[in-house]
Design an enzyme around this catalytic site. Structure first.
Site, PDB file in Angstrom:
ATOM      1  N   SER A 140       0.850  -1.187   0.000  1.00  0.00           N
ATOM      2  CA  SER A 140       0.000   0.000   0.000  1.00  0.00           C
ATOM      3  C   SER A 140       0.883   1.234   0.000  1.00  0.00           C
ATOM      4  O   SER A 140       1.948   1.251   0.633  1.00  0.00           O
ATOM      5  CB  SER A 140      -0.894   0.006   1.241  1.00  0.00           C
ATOM      6  OG  SER A 140      -1.533   1.260   1.387  1.00  0.00           O
ATOM      7  N   TYR A 153      -1.613  -1.640   9.867  1.00  0.00           N
ATOM      8  CA  TYR A 153      -1.708  -1.985   8.448  1.00  0.00           C
ATOM      9  C   TYR A 153      -0.395  -1.688   7.730  1.00  0.00           C
ATOM     10  O   TYR A 153       0.119  -2.519   6.966  1.00  0.00           O
ATOM     11  CB  TYR A 153      -2.858  -1.180   7.838  1.00  0.00           C
ATOM     12  CG  TYR A 153      -3.134  -1.458   6.389  1.00  0.00           C
ATOM     13  CD1 TYR A 153      -3.721  -2.645   5.981  1.00  0.00           C
ATOM     14  CD2 TYR A 153      -2.830  -0.508   5.416  1.00  0.00           C
ATOM     15  CE1 TYR A 153      -3.996  -2.893   4.637  1.00  0.00           C
ATOM     16  CE2 TYR A 153      -3.108  -0.746   4.079  1.00  0.00           C
ATOM     17  CZ  TYR A 153      -3.681  -1.941   3.688  1.00  0.00           C
ATOM     18  OH  TYR A 153      -3.947  -2.180   2.371  1.00  0.00           O
TER      19      TYR A 153
END
Length: 244
Positions: A140, A153
């Site tokens: 990401s 995350y």
């Protein structure tokens, strides 16, 4: 090999970006193994869409962090299609919360799915993908944005990036590429969940292209790395419309 002879496993392939990747690869002629965790309705809908375009595909339920289930998924791909050429790790969860307050059970689940899951699937891929194949992980752009609330995350995705770069070098001589795609904000249910309209509008305005990404922005990048992009190896490809 022509794409008509190539076989791809896509984890998290029943929804979101994963589903669009499945659709793209099917349209390019790949045979597909569509992995899903527990939402059979989404998996069935994806399989129906693939049947509608005449794609060769099977679905397979498996917890990506369970090494026995993942091994069985690769076995199924080999039984059904004769081998595996491309593995795309799309399965993931995206919890949010300040690091100082985050429940450690949430951290553990995030690491289990996003990092251990990618590791387990990639380990099987490294053992089984045929020469000329590709392993594509998903990180990401949050690892560069450093946006508050994404500590767990981002930590998991940073581990995926490190694993990818190392494996590309460990597979020297195998003719297998290993890369990571790192999308920016993509308008999927996973990303939009829990965000108000003001937050979404602010994030959408960040890229110079002036909009939120969609799964169709990411899938062609994955397909390129799966096939013609053979000279891209051991890289993290940031797909975020220029936001960083």
């Amino acid at each position: 090999m022509s794409n008509a002879e190539r076989v791809a496993i896509v984890t998290g392939g029943s929804r979101g970006i994963g589903r669009q990747v499945v659709q793209q690869l099917a349209e390019e002629g790949y045979a597909l193994v569509v992995n899903y965790a527990d939402n059979k309705a989404d998996a069935d809908a994806t399989m129906a869409a693939l049947a509608g375009i005449g794609a060769k595909a099977i679905s397979f339920q498996a917890d990506v962090a369970d090494e026995n289930a993942v091994s069985a998924m690769f076995d199924a791909a080999e039984r059904e299609f004769g081998g595996v050429d491309v593995v795309v790790n799309m399965a993931g969860v995206m919890p949010m919360g300040p690091l100082v307050d985050l429940d450690l059970d949430i951290l553990d689940r995030t690491i289990r799915v996003n990092l251990r899951g990618a590791f387990v699937v990639t380990q099987q891929a490294a053992r089984r993908v045929r020469a000329g194949g590709a392993i594509i992980n998903t990180s990401s752009s949050i690892t560069k944005f450093s946006r508050p609330g994404y500590a767990a995350y981002a930590a998991a995705k940073g581990g995926v990036e490190a694993m990818t770069l190392i494996l590309a070098r460990e597979l020297r001589g195998r003719d297998i590429t290993v890369n990571t795609v790192a999308p920016g904000p993509i308008g999927t249910e996973l990303f939009l969940r829990g965000k108000d309209e003001e937050t979404i509008a602010r994030i959408a305005a960040e890229p110079p292209l002036g909009r939120m990404g969609v799964p169709q922005d990411v899938a062609p990048i994955v397909a390129f790395l799966a096939g013609p992009g053979r000279w891209i190896n051991g890289q993290v490809v940031y797909a975020n419309g220029g936001a960083i």
